[in-house]
Design a protein around this motif. Structure first.
Motif, PDB file in Angstrom:
ATOM      1  N   ASP A 155      75.913  68.366  24.700  1.00  0.00           N
ATOM      2  CA  ASP A 155      77.046  67.942  25.522  1.00  0.00           C
ATOM      3  C   ASP A 155      78.380  67.913  24.787  1.00  0.00           C
ATOM      4  O   ASP A 155      79.421  67.893  25.413  1.00  0.00           O
ATOM      5  CB  ASP A 155      76.761  66.610  26.218  1.00  0.00           C
ATOM      6  CG  ASP A 155      76.474  65.480  25.256  1.00  0.00           C
ATOM      7  OD1 ASP A 155      76.367  65.724  24.045  1.00  0.00           O
ATOM      8  OD2 ASP A 155      76.344  64.348  25.736  1.00  0.00           O
TER       9      ASP A 155
ATOM     10  N   HIS B 202      77.918  68.611  31.823  1.00  0.00           N
ATOM     11  CA  HIS B 202      78.934  68.031  30.936  1.00  0.00           C
ATOM     12  C   HIS B 202      80.200  68.874  30.831  1.00  0.00           C
ATOM     13  O   HIS B 202      81.272  68.346  30.554  1.00  0.00           O
ATOM     14  CB  HIS B 202      78.359  67.844  29.526  1.00  0.00           C
ATOM     15  CG  HIS B 202      77.403  66.722  29.407  1.00  0.00           C
ATOM     16  ND1 HIS B 202      77.802  65.408  29.327  1.00  0.00           N
ATOM     17  CD2 HIS B 202      76.058  66.694  29.375  1.00  0.00           C
ATOM     18  CE1 HIS B 202      76.750  64.639  29.238  1.00  0.00           C
ATOM     19  NE2 HIS B 202      75.668  65.395  29.265  1.00  0.00           N
TER      20      HIS B 202
ATOM     21  N   ASN C 249      82.198  70.314  32.840  1.00  0.00           N
ATOM     22  CA  ASN C 249      83.326  70.070  33.742  1.00  0.00           C
ATOM     23  C   ASN C 249      84.249  68.966  33.243  1.00  0.00           C
ATOM     24  O   ASN C 249      85.403  68.897  33.649  1.00  0.00           O
ATOM     25  CB  ASN C 249      82.821  69.749  35.144  1.00  0.00           C
ATOM     26  CG  ASN C 249      82.150  70.950  35.778  1.00  0.00           C
ATOM     27  OD1 ASN C 249      82.540  72.082  35.525  1.00  0.00           O
ATOM     28  ND2 ASN C 249      81.124  70.708  36.574  1.00  0.00           N
ATOM     29  N   GLY C 250      83.768  68.129  32.361  1.00  0.00           N
ATOM     30  CA  GLY C 250      84.609  67.092  31.784  1.00  0.00           C
ATOM     31  C   GLY C 250      85.416  67.569  30.587  1.00  0.00           C
ATOM     32  O   GLY C 250      86.200  66.818  30.023  1.00  0.00           O
ATOM     33  N   HIS C 251      85.232  68.812  30.187  1.00  0.00           N
ATOM     34  CA  HIS C 251      85.942  69.374  29.046  1.00  0.00           C
ATOM     35  C   HIS C 251      87.149  70.166  29.528  1.00  0.00           C
ATOM     36  O   HIS C 251      87.268  70.505  30.693  1.00  0.00           O
ATOM     37  CB  HIS C 251      85.006  70.289  28.249  1.00  0.00           C
ATOM     38  CG  HIS C 251      83.901  69.555  27.556  1.00  0.00           C
ATOM     39  ND1 HIS C 251      83.781  69.521  26.192  1.00  0.00           N
ATOM     40  CD2 HIS C 251      82.874  68.815  28.038  1.00  0.00           C
ATOM     41  CE1 HIS C 251      82.715  68.801  25.863  1.00  0.00           C
ATOM     42  NE2 HIS C 251      82.149  68.364  26.973  1.00  0.00           N
TER      43      HIS C 251
ATOM     44  N   GLN D  94      85.822  75.124  28.233  1.00  0.00           N
ATOM     45  CA  GLN D  94      84.971  75.671  29.291  1.00  0.00           C
ATOM     46  C   GLN D  94      84.818  77.186  29.153  1.00  0.00           C
ATOM     47  O   GLN D  94      83.732  77.722  29.334  1.00  0.00           O
ATOM     48  CB  GLN D  94      85.547  75.334  30.662  1.00  0.00           C
ATOM     49  CG  GLN D  94      85.417  73.879  31.029  1.00  0.00           C
ATOM     50  CD  GLN D  94      86.040  73.565  32.372  1.00  0.00           C
ATOM     51  OE1 GLN D  94      86.367  74.457  33.136  1.00  0.00           O
ATOM     52  NE2 GLN D  94      86.219  72.288  32.655  1.00  0.00           N
TER      53      GLN D  94
END
Length: 114
Positions: free
Chosen positions: A6, A44, A46-48, A53
């Motif tokens: 992650d 995980h 999508n939070g980056h 990405q």
């Protein structure tokens, strides 16, 4: 070999150098890590940020199946409910019970044979 983690984007930075410093005699390990490719699990990523990405999302790698990469973490939600039932058991009994339940859970993943 592919790693899925992650926070792979921060883990991969200086990975080979860190391992070389920690295990200087393990040449096979240095060579292996130099060949390892990685990605961040779909749950995980999508939070980056956008840069992360595009570098580490599985869909941008050729010849790699898209998978969520969370199989190892899914088990915790299942085991949390079991924890209250095994809390008062001895260590051996708790271990056996968790093994039995995990075996049953794994068998549910396979279709029944005809």
């Amino acid at each position: 070999m592919v790693q899925s983690y992650d926070s792979y984007c921060s883990f991969v930075v200086n990975q080979v150098k860190r391992v070389t410093d920690l295990f200087p005699d393990e040449i096979w390990l240095h060579d292996l890590l130099a060949k390892v490719d990685g990605q961040i699990p779909a749950d995980h990523i999508n939070g980056h940020g956008l840069n992360c990405q595009t570098l580490w999302q599985a869909v941008y790698f050729a010849c790699r199946g898209h998978f969520h990469g969370e199989t190892a973490e899914v088990i915790w939600a299942f085991l949390n409910a079991l924890g209250s039932s095994t809390r008062q058991m001895t260590g051996a009994a708790r271990h056996d019970t968790i093994n039995f339940v995990m075996h049953a859970w794994n068998m549910l993943k396979y279709p029944p044979s005809k």
